[in-house]
Scaffold this motif. Structure first.
Motif, short mmCIF file in Angstrom:
data_model
loop_
_atom_site.label_atom_id
_atom_site.label_comp_id
_atom_site.label_asym_id
_atom_site.label_seq_id
_atom_site.Cartn_x
_atom_site.Cartn_y
_atom_site.Cartn_z
N TYR A 60 0.98 -1.66 0.55
CA TYR A 60 -0.02 0.10 0.09
C TYR A 60 0.80 1.12 -0.11
CZ TYR A 60 -4.34 -3.02 1.15
OH TYR A 60 -5.32 -3.50 1.26
N ARG A 61 0.40 1.89 -0.70
CA ARG A 61 0.24 3.02 -0.29
C ARG A 61 -0.13 4.79 0.41
NH1 ARG A 61 -0.77 7.79 -3.35
NH2 ARG A 61 -1.40 6.38 -5.09
N SER A 62 -0.20 5.04 1.64
CA SER A 62 -0.03 5.40 2.23
C SER A 62 -0.88 7.23 2.10
CB SER A 62 -0.49 5.36 3.74
OG SER A 62 0.00 4.24 4.50
N GLU A 63 -2.37 7.61 2.26
CA GLU A 63 -2.73 8.95 2.28
C GLU A 63 -3.02 9.44 2.72
OE1 GLU A 63 -4.70 11.69 -1.15
OE2 GLU A 63 -4.38 10.03 -1.35
N ALA A 64 -2.88 11.04 3.94
CA ALA A 64 -3.32 11.01 4.86
C ALA A 64 -4.26 12.31 4.32
CB ALA A 64 -2.50 11.98 5.79
N ILE A 74 -6.85 7.93 6.91
CA ILE A 74 -5.69 7.57 6.67
C ILE A 74 -6.71 6.29 5.49
CG2 ILE A 74 -4.08 6.15 6.18
CD1 ILE A 74 -3.96 8.81 7.78
N ASP A 78 -5.33 4.03 1.63
CA ASP A 78 -4.11 3.20 1.71
C ASP A 78 -4.58 2.68 0.14
OD1 ASP A 78 -2.53 2.92 3.66
OD2 ASP A 78 -3.66 1.62 4.74
N SER A 125 -9.14 -3.18 9.54
CA SER A 125 -8.01 -1.57 8.77
C SER A 125 -7.68 -2.14 7.48
CB SER A 125 -6.99 -1.57 9.79
OG SER A 125 -5.50 -1.87 9.33
N SER A 126 -6.75 -1.73 6.45
CA SER A 126 -6.59 -2.54 4.91
C SER A 126 -5.84 -3.24 5.46
CB SER A 126 -6.06 -1.79 5.03
OG SER A 126 -4.67 -0.97 5.03
N ASN A 170 -8.96 3.45 6.02
CA ASN A 170 -9.33 2.54 6.85
C ASN A 170 -10.66 3.28 8.54
OD1 ASN A 170 -6.97 0.95 7.29
ND2 ASN A 170 -6.61 2.51 5.75
N ARG A 207 -5.64 2.56 12.29
CA ARG A 207 -4.28 1.98 11.26
C ARG A 207 -3.17 2.57 11.80
NH1 ARG A 207 -0.97 0.41 8.48
NH2 ARG A 207 -0.61 -0.13 5.98
N GLU A 253 -2.47 5.82 13.09
CA GLU A 253 -2.49 7.04 13.22
C GLU A 253 -2.47 7.25 14.26
OE1 GLU A 253 -6.35 6.34 11.42
OE2 GLU A 253 -4.79 5.15 11.64
#
Length: 382
Positions: A92-96, A106, A108, A136-137, A160, A165, A167
């Motif tokens: 995954y590439r996470s993005e907030a 979050i 993913d 979650s993912s 998520n 996750r 965070e």
């Protein structure tokens, strides 16, 4: 007096020679019951046009479902489905994202070479997945769905739940079955990033059709032991981990004494989301009350023996008269189990149906657009 005759020895039969016939008899009886009562075609309740679309493009809706013979009961399907099915590797590439209330979300994004074949990456269809309670993912069932979507060539992204996750929780509010603000924020963000890409949303569990009925089912002794206590413990861990933010809204110590999901919802969820009582929250979170307002095609999969979602609470008759809601009801499958075959296959019936449905939606969009309404297409699994 004459000498006493020696006692005649009584032969002692060993139980070991009896075991094979008894096991054979038990196996024969079980298989006889299985073939006579267990395999069934799912019940598809839907309006005529959506039903026709699914029967044409999703063969699984009309196939007989053969649950794994040695674990076809709902609770076994639920437990073993979580233990036996694989966890495919997903990167995954996470993005907030910042939510309107100041909270943090979050997303993913799955990174998989199989989903990069699309000639126009900006138009590649997107599958948005929403986990179940405390999920979650990284949940195994979501990893399998993401893997399926990637193999089919589609982009996948997981929303998520807040705080699940790893965070930091920035507000006292986490998530609940009635609140859709975070989902709306995620959909708007995805549509801005990929305005040309069709979007399909997939939700798993979290509330069922009637949260009050689900809570009551999970409070039955065996279900409470197998599921309720474990899920409540996960919820308590979430609260304990974020107690600094949550104590602004609720009595954290009181919440941490909850021993059932209903107690947790009464002490935390209802208060955090502004409901006067747990009952009011459960009423607001019941999707059965809002089915008539659905304007995009939705497919819902549920098992009749799901310990989380009792059969009497599933709105089968209502779905028969709704143009945009299809309810697929299997006789067995448990909660997110749906194991099939003598040895459970690498995937489950739910995953096969998922793969067929997303391909049908993305490859035959023109047919779906003939149905009244517009917007994203959704799938739910309980």
């Amino acid at each position: 007096m004459g000498a006493e005759e020696p006692p005649v020895p009584v032969p002692v039969l060993s139980p070991l020679p009896l075991l094979p016939p008894l096991l054979a008899a038990a196996t024969t009886a079980l298989l006889g019951y299985y073939w006579a009562r267990v395999p069934r075609r799912p019940l598809l309740a839907a309006g005529p046009r959506l039903r026709a679309f699914l029967e044409q493009h999703c063969p699984a809706v009309g196939e007989t479902f053969y649950p794994t013979p040695w674990c076809f009961e709902g609770r076994l399907q639920t437990v073993l489905g979580a233990l036996l099915l694989a966890r495919p590797p997903v990167s995954y590439r996470s993005e907030a994202l910042r939510a309107p209330d100041g909270g943090q979300l979050i997303l993913d994004w799955a990174e998989d070479a199989d989903s990069n074949w699309h000639p126009d990456p900006h138009a590649c269809p997107t599958v948005l997945l929403i986990p179940g309670l405390t999920g979650s993912s990284q949940a195994a069932y979501l990893l399998r769905l993401v893997h399926r979507a990637s193999r089919a060539g589609y982009r996948s992204v997981v929303l998520n739940h807040r705080g699940c996750r790893g965070e930091e929780l920035l507000t006292p509010r986490t998530f609940c079955a009635s609140n859709t603000e975070d989902l709306e924020t995620a959909i708007a963000h995805i549509n801005r990033r990929y305005p040309q890409a069709p979007l399909l949303a997939v939700g798993v569990s979290l509330g069922g059709w009637d949260p009050d009925a689900s809570a009551a089912s999970l409070e039955q002794p065996l279900n409470n032991l197998l599921f309720n206590q474990r899920l409540t413990a996960s919820l308590r861990c979430l609260i304990s981990r974020h107690r600094a933010a949550i104590r602004e809204k609720v009595d954290v110590e009181h919440v941490l004494q909850a021993r059932t999901i209903r107690e947790f919802d009464k002490r935390y969820t209802a208060q955090a989301f502004g409901y006067r009582s747990c009952r009011e929250y459960y009423q607001a979170a019941s999707p059965a009350r809002w089915l008539h307002r659905v304007r995009v095609p939705v497919l819902c999969l549920n098992a009749s023996d799901d310990p989380f979602s009792p059969l009497h609470a599933i709105p089968v008759e209502a779905a028969r008269h709704l143009p945009h809601v299809a309810l697929l009801l299997t006789a067995h499958g448990g909660h997110l189990g749906f194991l099939e075959g003598l040895c459970p296959r690498p995937g489950s019936y739910m995953e096969r149906l998922f793969a067929q449905f997303i391909s049908a939606v993305f490859e035959h969009r023109e047919e779906l657009q003939q149905l009244e309404g517009d917007g994203a297409v959704g799938q739910g699994a309980a």
